[in-house]
Write an enzyme that holds these catalytic residues in place. Structure first.
Site, PDB file in Angstrom:
ATOM      1  N   HIS A  88       0.829  -1.213   0.000  1.00  0.00           N
ATOM      2  CA  HIS A  88       0.000   0.000   0.000  1.00  0.00           C
ATOM      3  C   HIS A  88       0.864   1.264   0.000  1.00  0.00           C
ATOM      4  CE1 HIS A  88      -3.580   2.269   2.098  1.00  0.00           C
ATOM      5  NE2 HIS A  88      -3.046   2.958   1.107  1.00  0.00           N
ATOM      6  N   LEU A  94       2.180   6.500  -5.334  1.00  0.00           N
ATOM      7  CA  LEU A  94       3.323   7.008  -6.100  1.00  0.00           C
ATOM      8  C   LEU A  94       2.964   8.266  -6.898  1.00  0.00           C
ATOM      9  CD1 LEU A  94       4.986   3.661  -7.293  1.00  0.00           C
ATOM     10  CD2 LEU A  94       5.483   5.038  -5.258  1.00  0.00           C
ATOM     11  N   ARG A  95       1.695   8.703  -6.787  1.00  0.00           N
ATOM     12  CA  ARG A  95       1.258  10.018  -7.304  1.00  0.00           C
ATOM     13  C   ARG A  95       1.414  10.184  -8.806  1.00  0.00           C
ATOM     14  NH1 ARG A  95      -1.690  10.444  -2.979  1.00  0.00           N
ATOM     15  NH2 ARG A  95      -0.718  11.380  -1.142  1.00  0.00           N
ATOM     16  N   ASN A 142      -5.473   6.099  -6.912  1.00  0.00           N
ATOM     17  CA  ASN A 142      -6.130   7.416  -6.759  1.00  0.00           C
ATOM     18  C   ASN A 142      -5.220   8.542  -7.241  1.00  0.00           C
ATOM     19  OD1 ASN A 142      -4.408   7.058  -4.541  1.00  0.00           O
ATOM     20  ND2 ASN A 142      -5.626   8.379  -3.217  1.00  0.00           N
ATOM     21  N   HIS A 189     -10.618   0.777   1.709  1.00  0.00           N
ATOM     22  CA  HIS A 189     -10.471   1.878   2.666  1.00  0.00           C
ATOM     23  C   HIS A 189     -11.832   1.973   3.360  1.00  0.00           C
ATOM     24  CE1 HIS A 189      -9.448   6.306   3.588  1.00  0.00           C
ATOM     25  NE2 HIS A 189     -10.722   6.188   3.908  1.00  0.00           N
ATOM     26  N   HIS A 248      -5.190  -0.239   6.207  1.00  0.00           N
ATOM     27  CA  HIS A 248      -4.902   0.608   7.377  1.00  0.00           C
ATOM     28  C   HIS A 248      -5.914   0.578   8.532  1.00  0.00           C
ATOM     29  CE1 HIS A 248      -7.557   3.202   5.084  1.00  0.00           C
ATOM     30  NE2 HIS A 248      -6.621   3.683   4.297  1.00  0.00           N
ATOM     31  N   ASN A 279      -5.519   9.931   7.153  1.00  0.00           N
ATOM     32  CA  ASN A 279      -6.800   9.256   7.240  1.00  0.00           C
ATOM     33  C   ASN A 279      -6.610   7.772   6.947  1.00  0.00           C
ATOM     34  OD1 ASN A 279      -9.525   8.933   7.573  1.00  0.00           O
ATOM     35  ND2 ASN A 279     -10.044   9.513   5.473  1.00  0.00           N
ATOM     36  N   ASP A 293       1.208   2.872   3.701  1.00  0.00           N
ATOM     37  CA  ASP A 293       0.312   3.917   3.193  1.00  0.00           C
ATOM     38  C   ASP A 293       1.117   5.192   2.910  1.00  0.00           C
ATOM     39  OD1 ASP A 293      -1.920   5.258   2.316  1.00  0.00           O
ATOM     40  OD2 ASP A 293      -2.878   5.427   4.289  1.00  0.00           O
ATOM     41  N   HIS A 319       3.106  14.379   0.036  1.00  0.00           N
ATOM     42  CA  HIS A 319       2.418  15.633  -0.274  1.00  0.00           C
ATOM     43  C   HIS A 319       3.442  16.759  -0.376  1.00  0.00           C
ATOM     44  CE1 HIS A 319      -1.753  14.476  -0.180  1.00  0.00           C
ATOM     45  NE2 HIS A 319      -1.595  13.847   0.963  1.00  0.00           N
TER      46      HIS A 319
HETATM   47 ZN   LIG Z   1      -3.703   4.933   1.066  1.00  0.00          ZN
HETATM   48 ZN   LIG Z   2      -6.946   4.937   2.672  1.00  0.00          ZN
END
Ligand SMILES: [Zn+2]
Ligand SMILES: [Zn+2]
Length: 448
Positions: free
Chosen positions: A76, A79-80, A110, A195, A248, A294, A321, A325
């Site tokens: 998890h 890598l953006r 995501n 999630h 998570h 989160n 996770d 940022h």
């Molecule tokens: Zn995540």
């Molecule tokens: Zn998550």
């Protein structure tokens, strides 16, 4: 079942290595002894008596006093890529993974746009073949644009190489939509990685709901926001005979929900992050946004339940996770700051310092849970057993370092451990027999 072909990376040839005289620890191989780890043709050739093997053309690495462990696997990370390469990309993220001792990572979809087409999955795989320092797999979205409404073409995405499905960052709020995803999963294969959060209950919460949130006057996210969704989805997985992986876990009630479901035979696995195992919402009193993620850091009681769940096997594996940022997304008031922290480069040292050295858990357990994340997704768990692919990490257990003082391999620096004195430093990571990372102070064959 091994599906190594769906992990992509920049593979190269290496003549091999001998890691000499390290304390070699691998609970799966049933070993905790001083050995020479002989790596040849990409495999663990043998775990030899120290000094008993001639190096020949192999690189000899003096590893006296160091730990040799199977390299870790993180199911998890973020890598953006595509879309947020100013935070991270495949090259920097996989370099951070190698620096953290990992030999495999799975990236969440995501991104911007989210990974919801076969073309996007294939493009990422091709990019990883050029840029990734460690084998990297990509999950695809469960719903189109991660909007929670319309399912993606899961079978097609699976055929294109997606290693699983997730809307991570968000839950799948609609039980109807998730139930259909479970039905398709049986055709498409792969795991649904969830999630778990009830968006109605979380509302505009930005931290754990409890004494601290009341004291600092911030809106809270109650633990039941997570545990009730786990209970819902586990019940549906049982009904549909689906395979789910819970991302998570953060709360005692969640550990209990997973334990109950496992006891009832539901096909479910679960992970926990290093930050939830080592920190609590007390950190948020500082209003430092490096402690905003989160699910949020929760109470000491929740943390203890997570540790107990890790010990008992209710929680199968540790996942970072890793959520990079940019500074401008974090250096704003707590309420507005982006959720998420980096984690690949601090996972082992943080857990070694906070849990192993004080005797809370054994080193063997930490090694087992940091490698076990491969299993839910159908990959081989890294091991030092002779004949296995050579995925190993060398760690100096005595080295003390200040997290972040020398910068990071990751493009972002939003680590919740910045400034902490940590014990245990990754000096070298070997992936399929090839050196994927060597710490600056760890020159060719000489420990600093
Ligand atoms: Zn995540
Ligand atoms: Zn998550």
């Amino acid at each position: 079942m091994s599906r190594v072909s769906s992990l992509s990376w920049r593979r190269a040839e290496s003549p091999g290595l001998i890691l000499r005289g390290a304390r070699t620890v691998d609970p799966r191989a049933g070993i905790d002894e001083v050995r020479d780890v002989v790596i040849r043709d990409g495999e663990i050739a043998e775990l030899a008596e120290p000094g008993s093997v001639e190096a020949g053309e192999l690189e000899s690495v003096e590893a006296n006093g160091l730990l040799a462990l199977p390299a870790f696997f993180d199911p998890h990370v973020h890598l953006r890529t595509p879309g947020h390469e100013h935070k991270e990309d495949i090259e920097t993220g996989s370099r951070a993974a190698a620096a953290g001792g990992y030999c495999g990572v799975l990236a969440m979809p995501n991104t911007a746009p989210p990974i919801d087409t076969a073309e996007a999955v294939q493009a990422l795989g091709q990019r990883a073949e050029r840029e990734a320092s460690v084998p990297t797999g990509f999950l695809a979205a469960i719903t189109r644009a991660i909007a929670g409404e319309e399912l993606t073409e899961m079978a097609e995405l699976g055929a294109a190489g997606a290693v699983g499905f997730s809307d991570d960052g968000w839950p799948v709020p609609s039980a109807h939509v998730l139930r259909r995803a479970m039905q398709y999963q049986k055709l498409a294969g792969g795991v649904l990685a969830l999630h778990e959060e009830d968006p109605d209950m979380s509302g505009d919460g930005v931290m754990h709901e409890g004494e601290v949130s009341a004291a600092v006057g911030l809106a809270g996210i109650p633990p039941v926001s997570e545990s009730t969704m786990i209970a819902r989805d586990a019940a549906m997985a049982a009904y549909e005979d689906a395979r789910i992986h819970i991302l998570h876990l953060s709360a005692r009630a969640s550990v209990e929900a997973v334990e109950l479901s496992k006891g009832a035979g539901v096909k479910l696995t679960a992970e926990v992050t290093p930050h939830h195992l080592t920190l609590t919402d007390e950190e948020v009193r500082s209003l430092d946004s490096r402690f905003k993620m989160n699910p949020p850091l929760r109470s000491e009681d929740d943390r203890q339940a997570l540790i107990e769940g890790l010990r008992s096997g209710t929680i199968d594996c540790i996942a970072t996770d890793h959520a990079p940022h940019a500074t401008e997304d974090k250096e704003v008031p707590f309420e507005q700051a982006a959720m998420g922290v980096t984690g690949l480069e601090t996972a082992f040292p943080a857990l070694f310092t906070e849990l192993v050295l004080p005797g809370v858990i054994e080193l063997e357990l930490l090694v087992e849970r940091m490698t076990a994340g491969a299993e839910p997704f159908g990959f081989d768990v890294p091991t030092l057993a002779p004949g296995s692919e050579a995925n190993a990490v060398l760690i100096d257990p005595e080295a003390e370092w200040e997290a972040g003082a020398e910068g990071w391999e990751s493009r972002s620096e939003n680590s919740c451990f910045t400034g902490r004195k940590l014990r245990g430093r990754v000096l070298m990571t070997v992936v399929a027999g090839q050196v994927a990372y060597r710490q600056r102070s760890f020159a060719m064959g000489v420990a600093a």
